[in-house]
Motif scaffolding. Structure first.
Motif, PDB file in Angstrom:
ATOM      1  N   GLY A 190       0.738  -1.359   0.113  1.00 32.71           N
ATOM      2  CA  GLY A 190       0.030  -0.090  -0.004  1.00 32.71           C
ATOM      3  C   GLY A 190       1.050   1.207   0.170  1.00 32.71           C
ATOM      4  O   GLY A 190       0.363   2.250   0.051  1.00 32.71           O
ATOM      5  N   ILE A 191       2.178   1.045  -0.051  1.00 33.91           N
ATOM      6  CA  ILE A 191       3.081   2.228   0.033  1.00 33.91           C
ATOM      7  C   ILE A 191       3.545   2.720  -1.220  1.00 33.91           C
ATOM      8  O   ILE A 191       4.124   1.898  -2.163  1.00 33.91           O
ATOM      9  N   GLU A 192       3.480   3.969  -1.743  1.00 30.58           N
ATOM     10  CA  GLU A 192       4.189   4.437  -2.954  1.00 30.58           C
ATOM     11  C   GLU A 192       5.273   5.403  -2.622  1.00 30.58           C
ATOM     12  O   GLU A 192       4.854   6.133  -1.835  1.00 30.58           O
ATOM     13  N   VAL A 193       6.269   5.000  -3.193  1.00 25.64           N
ATOM     14  CA  VAL A 193       7.648   5.725  -2.904  1.00 25.64           C
ATOM     15  C   VAL A 193       7.862   6.596  -4.110  1.00 25.64           C
ATOM     16  O   VAL A 193       8.521   5.953  -4.950  1.00 25.64           O
ATOM     17  N   LEU A 215       5.883   2.643   8.869  1.00 28.13           N
ATOM     18  CA  LEU A 215       4.770   2.614   7.964  1.00 28.13           C
ATOM     19  C   LEU A 215       4.192   1.518   7.823  1.00 28.13           C
ATOM     20  O   LEU A 215       3.307   1.371   6.938  1.00 28.13           O
ATOM     21  N   GLU A 216       4.525   0.441   8.497  1.00 28.42           N
ATOM     22  CA  GLU A 216       3.935  -0.673   8.464  1.00 28.42           C
ATOM     23  C   GLU A 216       2.434  -0.924   8.676  1.00 28.42           C
ATOM     24  O   GLU A 216       2.118   0.018   9.624  1.00 28.42           O
ATOM     25  N   GLY A 217       1.536  -1.414   7.773  1.00 26.28           N
ATOM     26  CA  GLY A 217       0.158  -1.460   8.085  1.00 26.28           C
ATOM     27  C   GLY A 217      -0.578  -0.274   7.548  1.00 26.28           C
ATOM     28  O   GLY A 217      -1.823  -0.140   7.446  1.00 26.28           O
ATOM     29  N   ARG A 218       0.270   0.932   6.741  1.00 24.11           N
ATOM     30  CA  ARG A 218      -0.265   2.107   6.390  1.00 24.11           C
ATOM     31  C   ARG A 218      -0.123   1.975   4.771  1.00 24.11           C
ATOM     32  O   ARG A 218       0.386   1.531   4.315  1.00 24.11           O
ATOM     33  N   SER A 219      -0.851   3.049   4.461  1.00 27.01           N
ATOM     34  CA  SER A 219      -0.989   3.023   2.986  1.00 27.01           C
ATOM     35  C   SER A 219      -0.945   4.643   2.479  1.00 27.01           C
ATOM     36  O   SER A 219      -1.575   5.518   3.311  1.00 27.01           O
ATOM     37  N   GLY A 220      -0.197   5.004   1.680  1.00 30.32           N
ATOM     38  CA  GLY A 220      -0.161   6.413   1.154  1.00 30.32           C
ATOM     39  C   GLY A 220       1.102   6.478   0.289  1.00 30.32           C
ATOM     40  O   GLY A 220       1.856   5.671  -0.077  1.00 30.32           O
ATOM     41  N   THR A 221       1.493   7.821   0.208  1.00 31.74           N
ATOM     42  CA  THR A 221       2.816   8.286  -0.867  1.00 31.74           C
ATOM     43  C   THR A 221       3.728   8.760   0.160  1.00 31.74           C
ATOM     44  O   THR A 221       3.579   9.643   1.018  1.00 31.74           O
ATOM     45  N   TYR A 236      11.050  13.734   5.898  1.00 33.38           N
ATOM     46  CA  TYR A 236      10.312  13.511   4.392  1.00 33.38           C
ATOM     47  C   TYR A 236       8.951  13.171   4.698  1.00 33.38           C
ATOM     48  O   TYR A 236       8.323  12.587   5.389  1.00 33.38           O
ATOM     49  N   ALA A 237       8.042  13.951   3.740  1.00 28.42           N
ATOM     50  CA  ALA A 237       6.569  13.850   3.726  1.00 28.42           C
ATOM     51  C   ALA A 237       6.078  12.714   3.322  1.00 28.42           C
ATOM     52  O   ALA A 237       6.277  11.952   2.561  1.00 28.42           O
ATOM     53  N   PHE A 238       5.054  12.106   4.306  1.00 29.01           N
ATOM     54  CA  PHE A 238       4.368  11.082   3.814  1.00 29.01           C
ATOM     55  C   PHE A 238       2.642  11.357   3.963  1.00 29.01           C
ATOM     56  O   PHE A 238       2.050  11.842   4.894  1.00 29.01           O
ATOM     57  N   LYS A 239       2.225  11.180   2.869  1.00 21.89           N
ATOM     58  CA  LYS A 239       0.687  11.508   2.646  1.00 21.89           C
ATOM     59  C   LYS A 239      -0.171  10.333   2.568  1.00 21.89           C
ATOM     60  O   LYS A 239      -0.159   9.546   1.746  1.00 21.89           O
ATOM     61  N   PRO A 240      -1.072  10.021   3.778  1.00 28.06           N
ATOM     62  CA  PRO A 240      -1.679   9.098   3.982  1.00 28.06           C
ATOM     63  C   PRO A 240      -2.760   8.950   2.708  1.00 28.06           C
ATOM     64  O   PRO A 240      -3.301   9.942   2.514  1.00 28.06           O
ATOM     65  N   ARG A 241      -3.231   7.867   2.294  1.00 27.06           N
ATOM     66  CA  ARG A 241      -4.030   7.619   1.352  1.00 27.06           C
ATOM     67  C   ARG A 241      -5.581   7.672   1.779  1.00 27.06           C
ATOM     68  O   ARG A 241      -5.665   7.074   2.922  1.00 27.06           O
ATOM     69  N   GLU A 242      -6.508   8.562   1.270  1.00 23.67           N
ATOM     70  CA  GLU A 242      -7.677   8.711   1.766  1.00 23.67           C
ATOM     71  C   GLU A 242      -8.419   7.417   1.345  1.00 23.67           C
ATOM     72  O   GLU A 242      -8.502   6.822   0.522  1.00 23.67           O
ATOM     73  N   GLN A 243      -9.116   7.099   2.624  1.00 23.42           N
ATOM     74  CA  GLN A 243     -10.052   6.024   2.583  1.00 23.42           C
ATOM     75  C   GLN A 243     -11.186   6.175   1.646  1.00 23.42           C
ATOM     76  O   GLN A 243     -11.884   7.157   1.572  1.00 23.42           O
ATOM     77  N   GLU A 244     -11.622   5.048   0.660  1.00 22.30           N
ATOM     78  CA  GLU A 244     -12.422   5.345  -0.328  1.00 22.30           C
ATOM     79  C   GLU A 244     -13.927   4.927   0.386  1.00 22.30           C
ATOM     80  O   GLU A 244     -13.894   3.870   1.494  1.00 22.30           O
TER      81      GLU A 244
END
Length: 244
Positions: A190-193, A215-221, A236-244
């Motif tokens: 779930g991680i985009e780097v 970041l384990e268990g999280r999703s985002g960029t 460094y910025a981490f932007k969580p993915r919005e829940q659909e």
């Protein structure tokens, strides 16, 4: 006296022929019982053994020797070649020489795997674990065992450098995406780097390795394109993915 020497020679030759026949008969009757496989990473030792020795006939020592020495070797995906080395009548070592694979592209419902030089070495409908999917490359018609037709061949060196660094840090990625500027983005679950350009790749991947446990268990960029090797305390910025 000469006749006695000649008779001894005949007896000697007869003994040698009989001994050779006995060895041949013994060899024909013996089977391979102990198999050691080395050089294999893509396949387990059990899989290689099953491919090369599927039945009793293939385990016959004489058949095994003839097949390895004089006949064309079995075709195994992602394996360049192999050798069967006898360490005894019933014991062999199978030395596997695997193809060098750094990534694959998707093409006409197939996965086309290529080596460090961009040569397509295998086409299959199955995904190979541990090899990243490379996207964002513009290419035309693909031919097996020929170079992937991309505009800039330098991209293959960049892919090799990146995958080698990821291997050093023991990081598995699902996909590496390149944009038109040659900038890379990794996808890991779930991680985009976002890595950006190919500068300071080792430092960026080292930073990623350190941050992953958080970041384990999280999703985002995660944005590592702003990495500064001169600033060890940079955030460094981490932007969580919005829940659909």
């Amino acid at each position: 006296m000469g006749q006695g020497i000649s008779e001894n020679k005949r007896i000697g030759w007869l003994v040698a022929v009989i001994a050779a026949l006995l060895v041949m008969i013994l060899f024909l009757c013996m089977s391979v019982k102990e198999i050691t496989v080395t050089g294999n990473e893509r396949y387990s030792s059990e899989q290689i053994e099953q491919m090369l020795f599927p039945d009793r006939l293939s385990r016959n020592s004489a058949v095994c020797y003839v097949r390895n020495r004089f006949l064309e070797h079995e075709t195994i995906p992602f394996v360049e070649d192999y050798d069967v080395v006898f360490q005894g009548p019933s014991k062999v070592e199978v030395i596997v020489y695997e193809k060098s694979v750094v990534g694959y592209v998707s093409y006409m419902s197939s996965y086309m795997y290529f080596d460090k030089d961009g040569i397509i070495v295998e086409s299959t409908s199955q995904k190979l674990p541990g090899i990243p999917w490379i996207t964002g490359l513009d290419f035309g018609h693909i031919v097996l065992y020929q170079k992937l037709p991309v505009e800039s061949g330098e991209i293959f060196q960049e892919i090799l450098n990146l995958t080698q660094i990821l291997s050093i840090y023991e990081l598995d990625v699902d996909k590496i995406q390149y944009n038109h500027f040659g900038e890379a983005t990794l996808y890991m679950g779930g991680i985009e780097v976002v890595l950006g350009d190919n500068q300071s790749l080792n430092g960026k991947v080292a930073e990623l390795s350190d941050m992953l446990p958080q970041l384990e268990g999280r999703s985002g960029t995660l944005y590592l394109d702003t990495y500064d090797e001169n600033n060890s305390s940079a955030m460094y910025a981490f932007k969580p993915r919005e829940q659909e």
